[in-house]
Structures are given as C-alpha cells and as structure tokens.
Design an enzyme around this catalytic site. Structure first.
Site, PDB file in Angstrom:
ATOM      1  N   SER A 137       0.854  -1.189   0.000  1.00 48.63           N
ATOM      2  CA  SER A 137       0.000   0.000   0.000  1.00 48.63           C
ATOM      3  C   SER A 137       0.884   1.230   0.000  1.00 48.63           C
ATOM      4  O   SER A 137       1.611   1.504   0.962  1.00 48.63           O
ATOM      5  CB  SER A 137      -0.894  -0.006   1.244  1.00 48.63           C
ATOM      6  N   HIS A 196      -1.156  -1.282  -4.265  1.00 53.10           N
ATOM      7  CA  HIS A 196      -2.426  -0.852  -3.701  1.00 53.10           C
ATOM      8  C   HIS A 196      -2.398   0.672  -3.527  1.00 53.10           C
ATOM      9  O   HIS A 196      -1.469   1.226  -2.936  1.00 53.10           O
ATOM     10  CB  HIS A 196      -2.634  -1.542  -2.354  1.00 53.10           C
ATOM     11  N   ASP A 249      -4.546   3.946  -2.194  1.00 52.14           N
ATOM     12  CA  ASP A 249      -5.657   4.338  -1.321  1.00 52.14           C
ATOM     13  C   ASP A 249      -6.140   5.746  -1.646  1.00 52.14           C
ATOM     14  O   ASP A 249      -5.391   6.713  -1.498  1.00 52.14           O
ATOM     15  CB  ASP A 249      -5.212   4.276   0.141  1.00 52.14           C
ATOM     16  N   MET A 306      -8.783   8.670  -0.739  1.00 50.71           N
ATOM     17  CA  MET A 306      -9.651   9.131   0.368  1.00 50.71           C
ATOM     18  C   MET A 306     -10.120  10.552   0.079  1.00 50.71           C
ATOM     19  O   MET A 306      -9.338  11.374  -0.421  1.00 50.71           O
ATOM     20  CB  MET A 306      -8.870   9.107   1.679  1.00 50.71           C
ATOM     21  N   HIS A 356      -8.255   1.522  -4.364  1.00 52.33           N
ATOM     22  CA  HIS A 356      -9.244   1.363  -3.282  1.00 52.33           C
ATOM     23  C   HIS A 356      -9.889   2.721  -3.013  1.00 52.33           C
ATOM     24  O   HIS A 356      -9.252   3.621  -2.457  1.00 52.33           O
ATOM     25  CB  HIS A 356      -8.483   0.830  -2.053  1.00 52.33           C
ATOM     26  N   MET A 385     -12.029   5.046  -1.038  1.00 52.90           N
ATOM     27  CA  MET A 385     -12.704   5.313   0.241  1.00 52.90           C
ATOM     28  C   MET A 385     -13.319   6.698   0.119  1.00 52.90           C
ATOM     29  O   MET A 385     -12.850   7.684   0.717  1.00 52.90           O
ATOM     30  CB  MET A 385     -11.684   5.231   1.387  1.00 52.90           C
ATOM     31  N   MET A 406     -11.775  -4.998   5.105  1.00 54.02           N
ATOM     32  CA  MET A 406     -11.004  -4.069   5.943  1.00 54.02           C
ATOM     33  C   MET A 406     -10.780  -4.693   7.312  1.00 54.02           C
ATOM     34  O   MET A 406     -11.729  -5.101   7.994  1.00 54.02           O
ATOM     35  CB  MET A 406     -11.730  -2.731   6.107  1.00 54.02           C
ATOM     36  N   GLY A 419      -3.076   4.609   7.647  1.00 53.42           N
ATOM     37  CA  GLY A 419      -2.153   3.485   7.745  1.00 53.42           C
ATOM     38  C   GLY A 419      -1.655   3.354   9.176  1.00 53.42           C
ATOM     39  O   GLY A 419      -1.921   4.215  10.020  1.00 53.42           O
ATOM     40  N   GLY A 420      -0.976   2.258   9.449  1.00 57.70           N
ATOM     41  CA  GLY A 420      -0.302   2.099  10.734  1.00 57.70           C
ATOM     42  C   GLY A 420      -1.185   1.736  11.913  1.00 57.70           C
ATOM     43  O   GLY A 420      -0.750   1.822  13.058  1.00 57.70           O
ATOM     44  N   ASP A 446      -6.884  -5.787   4.320  1.00 55.44           N
ATOM     45  CA  ASP A 446      -6.254  -4.473   4.282  1.00 55.44           C
ATOM     46  C   ASP A 446      -6.331  -3.820   5.654  1.00 55.44           C
ATOM     47  O   ASP A 446      -7.427  -3.541   6.148  1.00 55.44           O
ATOM     48  CB  ASP A 446      -6.989  -3.632   3.222  1.00 55.44           C
TER      49      ASP A 446
HETATM   50  C1  DX5 Z   1      -6.369   2.203   5.300  1.00 59.57           C
HETATM   51  C2  DX5 Z   1      -5.926   1.788   3.908  1.00 59.57           C
HETATM   52  C3  DX5 Z   1      -4.828   0.791   3.913  1.00 59.57           C
HETATM   53  C4  DX5 Z   1      -3.582   1.221   4.627  1.00 59.57           C
HETATM   54  C5  DX5 Z   1      -2.923   0.018   5.201  1.00 59.57           C
HETATM   55  O1  DX5 Z   1      -7.560   2.902   5.224  1.00 59.57           O
HETATM   56  O2  DX5 Z   1      -7.001   1.225   3.180  1.00 59.57           O
HETATM   57  O3  DX5 Z   1      -4.528   0.326   2.592  1.00 59.57           O
HETATM   58  O4  DX5 Z   1      -2.665   1.894   3.800  1.00 59.57           O
HETATM   59  O5  DX5 Z   1      -1.821   0.424   5.913  1.00 59.57           O
HETATM   60  P1  DX5 Z   1      -1.145  -0.494   7.018  1.00 59.57           P
HETATM   61  O6  DX5 Z   1      -0.637  -1.714   6.314  1.00 59.57           O
HETATM   62  O7  DX5 Z   1      -0.060   0.379   7.528  1.00 59.57           O
HETATM   63  O8  DX5 Z   1      -2.190  -0.819   8.037  1.00 59.57           O
HETATM   64 ZN    ZN Z   2      -6.571   0.261   1.173  1.00 62.41          ZN
END
Ligand code: DX5
Ligand code: ZN
Length: 218
Positions: free
Chosen positions: A11, A36, A38, A40, A69, A71, A145, A152-153, A178
């Site tokens: 990601s 991947h 993301d 948003m 993805h 969101m 999810m 992330g994190g 994810d």
């Molecule tokens: C969160 C995203 C993920 C995110 C995952 O909303 O959809 O793709 O980047 O990050 P990690 O692997 O750090 O949880």
């Molecule tokens: Zn994602």
C-alpha cells in the site's frame, strides 16, 4: 474450495511520496505482485490522499497492476477517471452513500467491468459478510477491511477473521485483506481464505522490502 493465487500488494500510503517513482520501482524489484493505491476524500474517511492525476503518474512508472481502493462517498462520480488513469482493479465500498441501493451498486460494478477494470467491493470492519451476498456474483475481488479505513499504521482487528472465512465459503474470487497486515496477522488471514495481502507499514517501514514481502508470503 481452493483459493486463487497469493498476491502481496504494497500500500503506497506508507511510502515516501517525495520519492514515489523510486519507491514503486523498489517494491516492484522486491517481488510485489500488485500496487495498492488508497484514495480518500475527507468525507467517507477523515483523511485526504490522492486523485486520478497521481494514479496516472504511477501508471507510467510501473508495469504492476494498480489495485485502486476508493474510500470516497461518491465512487459513481469518479470510477471512470480512475479507470482511465490506469486502474487494473477498482474497489468501491458497500457503505458508500452514493451507492446506497442494490440496483445502483450493481450498476456501478457492471460499469467498472464494462470500462475494462476488475470490480472490487470492500466492507468496513463492522459491516457483516451477509451485506455482500447480493453482489458476490458481480465482483472479481472482495476487500475485507481489518482496520477502520482512513489511516495506515493501525492495529489489525482479529475479530474480522471469521468474516474472511465466511466470505471464502461463498466466493471463489480474490479476497484481499487491508489494515495492520504483517507476517503474523497475514498468516491468520491466509488460513481463513484471504489470498491478497495489502500491507503498507509492514513493507515500507521495514529495513528490507524484499524480506517483508517474502515474510508475508509465508
Ligand atoms: C487504510 C488503507 C490501507 C492502509 C494500510 O484505510 O485502506 O490500505 O494503507 O496500511 P497499514 O498496512 O499500515 O495498516
Ligand atoms: Zn486500502
């Protein structure tokens, strides 16, 4: 039911965006199968990330499939621009306000496929697997999810694992997980039937992208 091919999808949210092309090249060389991305909108989730212009730039820097993805509240307004920008798979959320009726969501999934991309459907941790039942015949990928989407994190939510198992019994296509995925949590997801492991922190914040990707493969 045999699961489809195992895929590790870094990601990019966790990468160094000041060196985007270099990060893409490094994970490609380290064995990533997909990337991947993301997206948003600051409404569906409380964070803002990237739009089609950046997807198009990533497209020019790699041959890897882009797993996009969304969101966002209104995927119906943005699906086409992301596919035109080079998305290989386009995933929308079942909870998106713009897709709140069964017929509208079915049409959205059909439109994604007609535009030449694979259709994905994602669900938040508290949304039940049954919510997806009417749509499973119309999707290529289900994205489960394992954290609340937005950042992330975050820590993996183990409560979601039975839902992966339930979905695998009903769906033969790609099942992605994810959020908080690392070697350990990824293993429990693989055992439950997931075959696409999306990981940001576990790859980009590691010392070796190659080792991180390898350890996710088990
Ligand atoms: C969160 C995203 C993920 C995110 C995952 O909303 O959809 O793709 O980047 O990050 P990690 O692997 O750090 O949880
Ligand atoms: Zn994602």
């Amino acid at each position: 039911m045999a699961s489809p091919k195992l895929v590790v999808a870094p990601s990019l949210l966790a990468c160094d965006f000041a060196r985007l092309a270099e990060e893409v090249r490094k994970v490609e060389e380290a064995g990533a199968a997909w990337l991947h991305v993301d997206v948003m909108d600051g409404h569906f989730v409380p964070n803002l990330t990237i739009g089609p212009v950046v997807v198009e730039a990533i497209r020019r820097s790699t041959r890897l499939p882009l797993d996009v993805h969304l969101m966002i509240n209104h995927p119906e307004q943005y699906a086409k621009p992301f596919i035109d920008a080079g998305a290989y798979a386009l995933t929308v959320h079942v909870e998106a306000p713009g897709l709140r009726s069964e017929s509208v969501l079915l049409k959205q999934l059909a439109d994604i496929r007609a535009a030449g991309a694979r259709a994905g459907l994602s669900l938040r941790p508290r949304t039940t697997a049954d919510t997806l039942t009417p749509f499973l015949g119309s999707v290529d990928l289900v994205l489960v999810m394992t954290v609340e989407p937005g950042f992330g994190g975050q820590a993996f939510m183990p409560d979601v694992v039975p839902k992966i198992r339930q979905l695998r019994q009903a769906f033969a296509g790609d099942i992605a997980v994810d959020g908080g995925i690392n070697a350990e949590t990824g293993k429990s997801c693989r055992e439950a039937g997931a075959n696409v492991l999306v990981a940001g922190t576990a790859i980009f914040k590691s010392g070796s992208y190659r080792q991180a990707i390898q350890s996710l493969r088990g």
